[in-house]
Design a protein around this motif. Structure first.
Motif, PDB file in Angstrom:
ATOM      1  N   ALA A 285      38.711  46.860  44.290  1.00  7.62           N
ATOM      2  CA  ALA A 285      40.027  46.727  43.657  1.00  7.62           C
ATOM      3  C   ALA A 285      40.506  45.281  43.724  1.00  7.62           C
ATOM      4  CB  ALA A 285      41.024  47.665  44.322  1.00  7.62           C
ATOM      5  N   LEU A 286      40.287  44.628  44.862  1.00  8.06           N
ATOM      6  CA  LEU A 286      40.678  43.220  44.991  1.00  8.06           C
ATOM      7  C   LEU A 286      39.922  42.339  44.010  1.00  8.06           C
ATOM      8  CD1 LEU A 286      40.856  42.821  48.875  1.00  8.06           C
ATOM      9  CD2 LEU A 286      42.767  42.996  47.289  1.00  8.06           C
ATOM     10  N   ASP A 287      38.649  42.664  43.788  1.00  6.91           N
ATOM     11  CA  ASP A 287      37.869  41.888  42.830  1.00  6.91           C
ATOM     12  C   ASP A 287      38.480  41.972  41.436  1.00  6.91           C
ATOM     13  OD1 ASP A 287      36.086  41.156  44.800  1.00  6.91           O
ATOM     14  OD2 ASP A 287      34.613  42.702  44.310  1.00  6.91           O
ATOM     15  N   GLU A 288      39.162  43.082  41.162  1.00  6.64           N
ATOM     16  CA  GLU A 288      39.762  43.265  39.834  1.00  6.64           C
ATOM     17  C   GLU A 288      41.123  42.577  39.717  1.00  6.64           C
ATOM     18  OE1 GLU A 288      41.406  46.853  36.930  1.00  6.64           O
ATOM     19  OE2 GLU A 288      39.957  47.318  38.514  1.00  6.64           O
ATOM     20  N   VAL A 289      41.983  42.726  40.732  1.00  3.37           N
ATOM     21  CA  VAL A 289      43.366  42.240  40.595  1.00  3.37           C
ATOM     22  C   VAL A 289      43.620  40.920  41.319  1.00  3.37           C
ATOM     23  CG1 VAL A 289      44.162  44.618  40.395  1.00  3.37           C
ATOM     24  CG2 VAL A 289      44.351  43.457  42.603  1.00  3.37           C
ATOM     25  N   GLY A 290      42.699  40.488  42.174  1.00  2.00           N
ATOM     26  CA  GLY A 290      42.905  39.259  42.927  1.00  2.00           C
ATOM     27  C   GLY A 290      43.445  39.509  44.319  1.00  2.00           C
ATOM     28  N   LEU A 291      43.476  38.468  45.121  1.00  2.00           N
ATOM     29  CA  LEU A 291      43.923  38.566  46.511  1.00  2.00           C
ATOM     30  C   LEU A 291      45.446  38.494  46.588  1.00  2.00           C
ATOM     31  CD1 LEU A 291      41.245  36.339  48.291  1.00  2.00           C
ATOM     32  CD2 LEU A 291      41.156  38.782  47.750  1.00  2.00           C
ATOM     33  N   LEU A 292      45.966  38.363  47.794  1.00  2.00           N
ATOM     34  CA  LEU A 292      47.407  38.278  47.977  1.00  2.00           C
ATOM     35  C   LEU A 292      47.934  36.979  47.375  1.00  2.00           C
ATOM     36  CD1 LEU A 292      46.407  40.322  50.284  1.00  2.00           C
ATOM     37  CD2 LEU A 292      48.539  39.727  51.431  1.00  2.00           C
ATOM     38  N   ASP A 293      49.141  37.038  46.856  1.00  2.00           N
ATOM     39  CA  ASP A 293      49.800  35.883  46.252  1.00  2.00           C
ATOM     40  C   ASP A 293      50.338  34.995  47.371  1.00  2.00           C
ATOM     41  OD1 ASP A 293      51.493  34.063  45.020  1.00  2.00           O
ATOM     42  OD2 ASP A 293      52.437  35.535  43.709  1.00  2.00           O
ATOM     43  N   GLU A 294      49.761  33.811  47.513  1.00  2.00           N
ATOM     44  CA  GLU A 294      50.130  32.924  48.611  1.00  2.00           C
ATOM     45  C   GLU A 294      51.464  32.235  48.382  1.00  2.00           C
ATOM     46  OE1 GLU A 294      46.827  30.411  49.678  1.00  2.00           O
ATOM     47  OE2 GLU A 294      45.411  32.097  49.674  1.00  2.00           O
ATOM     48  N   GLY A 295      52.087  32.480  47.242  1.00  2.00           N
ATOM     49  CA  GLY A 295      53.446  32.002  47.036  1.00  2.00           C
ATOM     50  C   GLY A 295      54.457  32.736  47.892  1.00  2.00           C
ATOM     51  N   PHE A 296      54.064  33.904  48.416  1.00  2.00           N
ATOM     52  CA  PHE A 296      54.884  34.621  49.397  1.00  2.00           C
ATOM     53  C   PHE A 296      54.451  34.159  50.784  1.00  2.00           C
ATOM     54  CE2 PHE A 296      54.689  37.494  45.724  1.00  2.00           C
ATOM     55  CZ  PHE A 296      56.021  37.868  45.583  1.00  2.00           C
ATOM     56  N   PHE A 297      55.294  33.404  51.459  1.00  2.00           N
ATOM     57  CA  PHE A 297      54.942  32.933  52.795  1.00  2.00           C
ATOM     58  C   PHE A 297      54.931  34.099  53.784  1.00  2.00           C
ATOM     59  CE2 PHE A 297      55.883  31.223  57.009  1.00  2.00           C
ATOM     60  CZ  PHE A 297      54.965  30.187  57.101  1.00  2.00           C
ATOM     61  N   LEU A 298      55.939  34.944  53.681  1.00  2.00           N
ATOM     62  CA  LEU A 298      56.061  36.105  54.552  1.00  2.00           C
ATOM     63  C   LEU A 298      57.013  37.089  53.873  1.00  2.00           C
ATOM     64  CD1 LEU A 298      55.254  37.210  57.392  1.00  2.00           C
ATOM     65  CD2 LEU A 298      57.383  36.228  58.261  1.00  2.00           C
ATOM     66  N   TYR A 299      56.690  38.358  53.956  1.00  2.00           N
ATOM     67  CA  TYR A 299      57.451  39.465  53.367  1.00  2.00           C
ATOM     68  C   TYR A 299      57.176  39.606  51.860  1.00  2.00           C
ATOM     69  CZ  TYR A 299      60.156  38.930  57.693  1.00  2.00           C
ATOM     70  OH  TYR A 299      60.541  38.788  59.008  1.00  2.00           O
ATOM     71  N   ALA A 300      57.087  40.846  51.429  1.00  2.00           N
ATOM     72  CA  ALA A 300      56.943  41.262  50.023  1.00  2.00           C
ATOM     73  C   ALA A 300      55.574  40.966  49.422  1.00  2.00           C
ATOM     74  CB  ALA A 300      58.040  40.669  49.139  1.00  2.00           C
ATOM     75  N   GLU A 301      54.698  40.259  50.163  1.00  2.00           N
ATOM     76  CA  GLU A 301      53.373  39.979  49.606  1.00  2.00           C
ATOM     77  C   GLU A 301      52.566  41.257  49.431  1.00  2.00           C
ATOM     78  OE1 GLU A 301      53.798  40.516  53.344  1.00  2.00           O
ATOM     79  OE2 GLU A 301      53.966  38.355  53.096  1.00  2.00           O
ATOM     80  N   GLU A 302      52.753  42.240  50.342  1.00  2.00           N
ATOM     81  CA  GLU A 302      52.009  43.484  50.200  1.00  2.00           C
ATOM     82  C   GLU A 302      52.554  44.315  49.036  1.00  2.00           C
ATOM     83  OE1 GLU A 302      54.548  43.067  52.101  1.00  2.00           O
ATOM     84  OE2 GLU A 302      55.087  44.788  53.351  1.00  2.00           O
ATOM     85  N   VAL A 303      53.880  44.315  48.850  1.00  2.00           N
ATOM     86  CA  VAL A 303      54.466  45.066  47.735  1.00  2.00           C
ATOM     87  C   VAL A 303      53.986  44.471  46.411  1.00  2.00           C
ATOM     88  CG1 VAL A 303      56.582  45.981  46.747  1.00  2.00           C
ATOM     89  CG2 VAL A 303      56.488  45.480  49.193  1.00  2.00           C
ATOM     90  N   ASP A 304      53.912  43.155  46.341  1.00  6.38           N
ATOM     91  CA  ASP A 304      53.395  42.491  45.145  1.00  6.38           C
ATOM     92  C   ASP A 304      51.957  42.927  44.864  1.00  6.38           C
ATOM     93  OD1 ASP A 304      53.139  40.201  43.114  1.00  6.38           O
ATOM     94  OD2 ASP A 304      51.596  39.700  44.591  1.00  6.38           O
ATOM     95  N   LEU A 305      51.109  42.918  45.891  1.00  7.29           N
ATOM     96  CA  LEU A 305      49.712  43.314  45.707  1.00  7.29           C
ATOM     97  C   LEU A 305      49.613  44.769  45.277  1.00  7.29           C
ATOM     98  CD1 LEU A 305      46.671  42.880  45.893  1.00  7.29           C
ATOM     99  CD2 LEU A 305      46.820  43.397  48.340  1.00  7.29           C
ATOM    100  N   PHE A 306      50.368  45.648  45.924  1.00  4.50           N
ATOM    101  CA  PHE A 306      50.293  47.068  45.587  1.00  4.50           C
ATOM    102  C   PHE A 306      50.822  47.328  44.176  1.00  4.50           C
ATOM    103  CE2 PHE A 306      50.989  47.754  50.401  1.00  4.50           C
ATOM    104  CZ  PHE A 306      49.657  47.444  50.650  1.00  4.50           C
ATOM    105  N   THR A 307      51.816  46.572  43.762  1.00  2.96           N
ATOM    106  CA  THR A 307      52.313  46.701  42.387  1.00  2.96           C
ATOM    107  C   THR A 307      51.229  46.311  41.393  1.00  2.96           C
ATOM    108  OG1 THR A 307      54.599  46.295  43.067  1.00  2.96           O
ATOM    109  CG2 THR A 307      54.062  45.895  40.754  1.00  2.96           C
ATOM    110  N   ARG A 308      50.527  45.220  41.662  1.00  2.00           N
ATOM    111  CA  ARG A 308      49.443  44.801  40.774  1.00  2.00           C
ATOM    112  C   ARG A 308      48.318  45.832  40.748  1.00  2.00           C
ATOM    113  NH1 ARG A 308      47.008  40.199  42.747  1.00  2.00           N
ATOM    114  NH2 ARG A 308      48.308  39.884  44.576  1.00  2.00           N
ATOM    115  N   LEU A 309      48.018  46.423  41.910  1.00  2.00           N
ATOM    116  CA  LEU A 309      46.982  47.459  41.967  1.00  2.00           C
ATOM    117  C   LEU A 309      47.375  48.670  41.125  1.00  2.00           C
ATOM    118  CD1 LEU A 309      46.044  47.302  45.756  1.00  2.00           C
ATOM    119  CD2 LEU A 309      44.484  46.842  43.859  1.00  2.00           C
ATOM    120  N   ARG A 310      48.616  49.116  41.273  1.00  2.00           N
ATOM    121  CA  ARG A 310      49.046  50.304  40.527  1.00  2.00           C
ATOM    122  C   ARG A 310      49.033  50.041  39.025  1.00  2.00           C
ATOM    123  NH1 ARG A 310      53.928  51.734  40.930  1.00  2.00           N
ATOM    124  NH2 ARG A 310      54.785  49.990  42.127  1.00  2.00           N
TER     125      ARG A 310
END
Length: 309
Positions: free
Chosen positions: A206-231
């Protein structure tokens, strides 16, 4: 990976050679920043919960000054240590760990969390039984043993506003209950919008398809961003009680005004990235102001609580 230089350390070279021969079933990535003795307990719990599967455990140290990473990896030489040399945030640290590994699944675990019940073998089995699950979250307990409300919805604007301003003061309000799925006891498996960033498993495909975590988020909400992209890419986010994790929380970050403000900036960035289009575009500056006001209110509440005898 930016301007920082990575330093890799492994106490036993023969283990590194063996890792090249034996493929790993699961990579475990722990991003550390001054977690003290919690990190060693975290690693101990991970290694003790393998239950026969091959692990590749990587500690990514984001410029700690307490020596915790070297002490913990020294106590558990099965783990690898990667020192980034600078603190570029949680998302960047996780990405370093993911790139250091090649297992089909990656379990991201906070350094102040420990595996409490269940096995990693059982956790991976759940992932294999759900081939469209891009991310899976375990049951998470607070340090006092109570169940943390991981596995939530991404709220509507109305629910988000109600939760943001009522939640810190009236936690049982209807907006927060809806957001947290409060009527669900977390004893059953179900699909959700997102799970806690303190402990979550990712499918590399799944990561190969949508990419890794967005490093523009220093802390907090980076997981919600990733899960939104996955969905949005057609992957599901699954919660399962097959594995239980106990999480201390706030060991590396604390609960200061600075952290509340950082949280507000990250949530505002998430809103702008995923919802700041069309008729919602004019709302972006209002959301930033509202979240900043919330952060100041929560900081004031915390200050009042600290002054109480």
């Amino acid at each position: 990976m930016g301007g920082g230089r990575l330093h890799r350390r492994r106490d036993l070279p023969d283990l590194e050679d063996a890792a090249r021969v034996i493929p790993s079933d699961l990579a475990v990535v722990v991003v550390n920043h001054n977690a003290g003795a919690y990190l060693e307990r975290c690693l101990r719990s991970v290694l003790g919960a393998a239950a026969g599967i091959e692990l590749d455990v990587v500690v990514v140290d984001n410029a700690s000054t307490d020596g915790s990473a070297r002490v913990a990896v020294g106590a558990h030489p099965q783990a690898r240590l990667v020192e980034t040399g600078e603190n570029r945030g949680f998302a960047a640290g996780v990405n370093v760990g993911i790139r250091e590994t090649d297992a089909p699944f990656v379990f991201v675990l906070n350094p102040d969390a420990e595996i409490w019940e269940g096995t990693l073998d059982g956790f991976v089995k759940v992932a294999r039984e759900h081939p469209r699950a891009g991310a899976i979250g375990p049951l998470v307990r607070n340090s006092d043993g109570t169940v943390y409300a991981t596995g939530r919805i991404v709220p509507t604007i109305g629910t988000a506003l109600g939760h943001a301003f009522l939640g810190p003061f009236l936690p049982d309000n209807r907006f927060s209950r809806r957001y947290r799925l409060a009527d669900w006891d977390r004893r059953t498996e179900r699909e959700v919008d997102w799970v806690s960033g303190s402990a979550f498993l990712l499918r590399r495909e799944a990561l190969d398809e949508v990419g890794l975590l967005d490093e523009g988020f220093f802390l907090y909400a980076e997981e919600v961003d990733l899960f939104t992209r996955l969905r949005r890419a057609g992957w599901s986010i699954l919660y399962t009680p097959e594995l239980e994790v106990i999480h201390e929380g706030g060991v590396s970050t604390g609960r200061s005004r600075r952290m509340h403000l950082l949280h507000s900036r990250s949530v505002a960035r998430y809103f702008a990235k995923h919802h700041g289009r069309g008729w919602r575009l004019p709302l972006v500056p209002l959301v930033r102001l509202g979240l900043r006001a919330r952060a100041e209110l929560v900081s004031l509440r915390d200050a009042v609580r600290r002054r109480r005898p």
